[in-house]
Scaffold this motif. Structure first.
Motif, PDB file in Angstrom:
ATOM      1  N   HIS A  58     -43.549  23.078  17.538  1.00  0.00           N
ATOM      2  CA  HIS A  58     -44.416  21.953  18.115  1.00  0.00           C
ATOM      3  C   HIS A  58     -44.358  21.411  18.624  1.00  0.00           C
ATOM      4  N   THR A  76     -44.629  13.614  12.513  1.00  0.00           N
ATOM      5  CA  THR A  76     -45.990  13.635  12.896  1.00  0.00           C
ATOM      6  C   THR A  76     -45.619  11.305  12.180  1.00  0.00           C
ATOM      7  N   ARG A 108     -43.360  11.403  17.136  1.00  0.00           N
ATOM      8  CA  ARG A 108     -42.546  12.159  18.192  1.00  0.00           C
ATOM      9  C   ARG A 108     -40.647  12.072  17.961  1.00  0.00           C
ATOM     10  N   GLY A 140     -46.542  19.444  19.921  1.00  0.00           N
ATOM     11  CA  GLY A 140     -47.001  18.010  20.459  1.00  0.00           C
ATOM     12  C   GLY A 140     -45.586  17.020  20.079  1.00  0.00           C
TER      13      GLY A 140
END
Length: 401
Positions: free
Chosen positions: A65, A15, A21, A67
Motif C-alpha cells: 500500500h 496506520t 507511515r 499510503g
C-alpha cells in the motif's frame, strides 16, 4: 527436552501509528517494543485497502500500500530509483500491467522501506506477524489476471451462526480449489512466499474456509440461502510445508467452527486463536495464541465493562483496588500457559469500544480509522516489561537471517 519459550507481542497496524507511515514513528515503536520486553509486532494486511479503508478486500494480494510509505523529505523515504532491492516474482509484472507503469516505482519503494524496517526490527529481536485475508476482491488484479483460479458461479460469505444468525454476504469470488490443487497450489505458494519475505510469521484469516466454505449464488442476496463448498484441506498445508520446510502460521479459527475445522487444525499442528474480548467461556486452549482483542472485536476494556467484570471477575484476581482491576486483568492474561499472548495497543491503554478498529458487517466512517494520538511512553514500556518478567515471557534476542 527444552520447553518452548513463552513470549508476548503487540497488535498495532501501521496506520494506527501517530503518522500512519513507515517513518520515525515505526522505528520508534520497535524501540518501544524492545524496552517493553516484547518479542512480536503484529500488523494487519499491508496491501491496498478498499474504498472503505479495509485491507481485507484489496486490489492486489501482493502489492504493498503506497499510503504506508514514508513522507518525501524524511530520511526513511526511498525514491525507488535504481535496481537495488526490487521485488521479485511474476506478480510485479502482472500488477504493473493492471495498475500502470508508475506502480513499479511504488512497489520498489515499498520493498525497500518495509524491508529496512523489518531488518531493524529483527536486529532488535522483534519479529513481525503478518496477516493474510483468505479471499481477494472480485475486481482485483489477481481475479482479473487469473480467472481460472476462481469459481465465478458463487461469492463468499459466512454461514449463519450464534453471533451472526443472519449470516454474511462478503461478495468476493470463491476459489476453484480443484484447479489450484491440480498445479500444486502454485499461486498460493507465490503469495505466501511474498508474505514471508515481508514478515516472519503469518496469520491466515478465515481458516475454516480451507476446510469448508460458505458460498452464495451470484444473484442470492440472503446469506441464509448459501451452501457449503469443500476447501483444499490438508493437501494445501502439505504443499506449504514442502515449499517452506514448515508452517510458520497462526490460523484464525473463530466463529462457526465445526469438527472438521478442528480436525484440520489439529492434523497440521498449527496454533489457532482465542480472544479474551470475544468469549463467554474463558477455558482457553493452551495450544492457541491468546489475544486480548482483535481488529474485529470489542476492546478488552469495552468487553470487561459490558460483560467480563460481572461474569468473569476471577480474571482480575489479585486486584487491590478498582483502579488496579484492569491492571490485574492484563497481568493475569500474561500469566496464562499459552506460549504466545498478543495484546492489542488499545488494550494496553485501557481504551473502550470507541477505539475499536472495525465493526464487522458495518460500513461507516469510523472503521479502520483508530490511531495512537502520540507515541507510547517509556513509563508504559517499563510497566509492561515488568509484567512480562513476572509472567516469564522472555524476549529471545536478535532474529537469525
Amino acid at each position: 527436552m527444552v520447553a518452548p519459550a513463552r513470549e508476548s507481542g503487540v497488535l498495532l497496524h501501521i496506520t494506527s501509528l501517530p503518522s500512519g507511515r513507515l517513518d520515525e514513528d515505526a522505528y520508534r515503536f520497535v524501540d518501544w517494543l524492545v524496552a517493553a520486553g516484547q518479542s512480536w509486532w503484529q500488523v494487519l494486511p499491508l496491501h491496498i485497502p478498499d474504498r472503505h479503508g479495509s485491507p481485507y478486500a484489496s486490489r492486489s494480494a501482493f502489492a504493498g500500500h503506497e499510503g504506508l510509505l514514508a513522507p518525501r523529505g524524511t530520511r526513511f523515504y526511498d525514491s525507488g530509483e535504481g535496481n537495488d532491492g526490487e521485488p521479485e516474482g511474476e506478480w510485479l509484472e502482472e500488477w504493473v500491467r493492471f495498475a500502470g507503469e508508475p506502480e513499479r516505482r511504488v512497489q520498489i519503494r515499498f520493498q525497500r522501506e518495509w524491508l529496512s524496517l523489518k531488518r531493524y526490527a529483527n536486529d532488535c529481536g522483534i519479529r513481525l506477524i503478518g496477516d493474510i485475508p483468505l479471499y481477494v476482491a472480485g475486481d482485483s488484479c489477481d481475479a482479473v489476471t487469473h480467472p481460472d483460479l476462481f469459481d465465478r458461479s458463487f461469492v463468499a460469505g459466512a454461514a449463519p451462526s450464534p453471533n451472526h444468525p443472519e449470516g454474511q454476504r462478503w461478495g468476493m469470488p470463491v476459489f476453484d480449489w480443484p484447479t489450484h490443487a491440480a498445479d500444486g497450489f502454485s499461486w498460493w505458494l507465490e503469495r505466501l512466499e511474498r508474505e514471508l519475505e515481508l514478515c516472519d510469521r503469518l496469520r491466515i484469516d478465515h481458516f475454516r474456509g480451507l476446510a469448508q466454505f460458505w458460498q452464495l449464488a451470484l444473484d442470492e442476496p440472503d446469506p441464509v440461502n448459501g451452501s457449503w463448498g469443500t476447501g483444499p484441506g490438508e493437501a494445501f498445508f502439505e504443499a506449504i510445508r514442502d515449499r517452506f520446510g514448515g508452517l510458520p502460521l497462526i490460523v484464525e479459527d473463530l466463529g462457526l467452527i465445526t469438527p472438521d475445522v478442528i480436525a484440520l487444525r489439529e492434523e497440521i499442528g498449527v496454533p489457532g486463536m482465542n480472544v479474551v474480548a470475544r468469549v463467554a467461556d474463558i477455558d482457553w486452549r493452551t495450544d492457541s495464541v491468546l489475544y486480548t482483542s482483535t481488529h474485529d472485536s470489542e476492546t478488552l476494556a469495552g468487553w470487561w465493562e459490558r460483560w467480563g467484570r460481572e461474569n468473569q471477575p476471577q480474571l482480575a484476581a489479585g486486584a487491590t483496588s478498582t483502579d488496579g482491576e484492569y491492571r490485574a486483568l492484563l497481568q493475569n492474561i500474561l500469566a496464562v500457559e499459552n506460549e504466545l499472548v498478543i495484546i492489542a495497543a488499545q488494550d494496553l491503554l485501557g481504551l473502550g469500544n470507541e477505539a475499536r478498529m472495525n465493526r464487522p458487517g458495518t460500513v461507516n466512517g469510523g472503521n479502520w480509522k483508530w490511531k495512537l494520538e502520540q507515541p507510547l511512553t517509556g513509563a508504559q514500556a517499563r510497566m509492561l516489561a515488568g509484567w512480562v518478567a513476572v509472567a516469564g515471557r522472555e524476549r529471545l534476542g536478535p532474529v537469525e537471517a
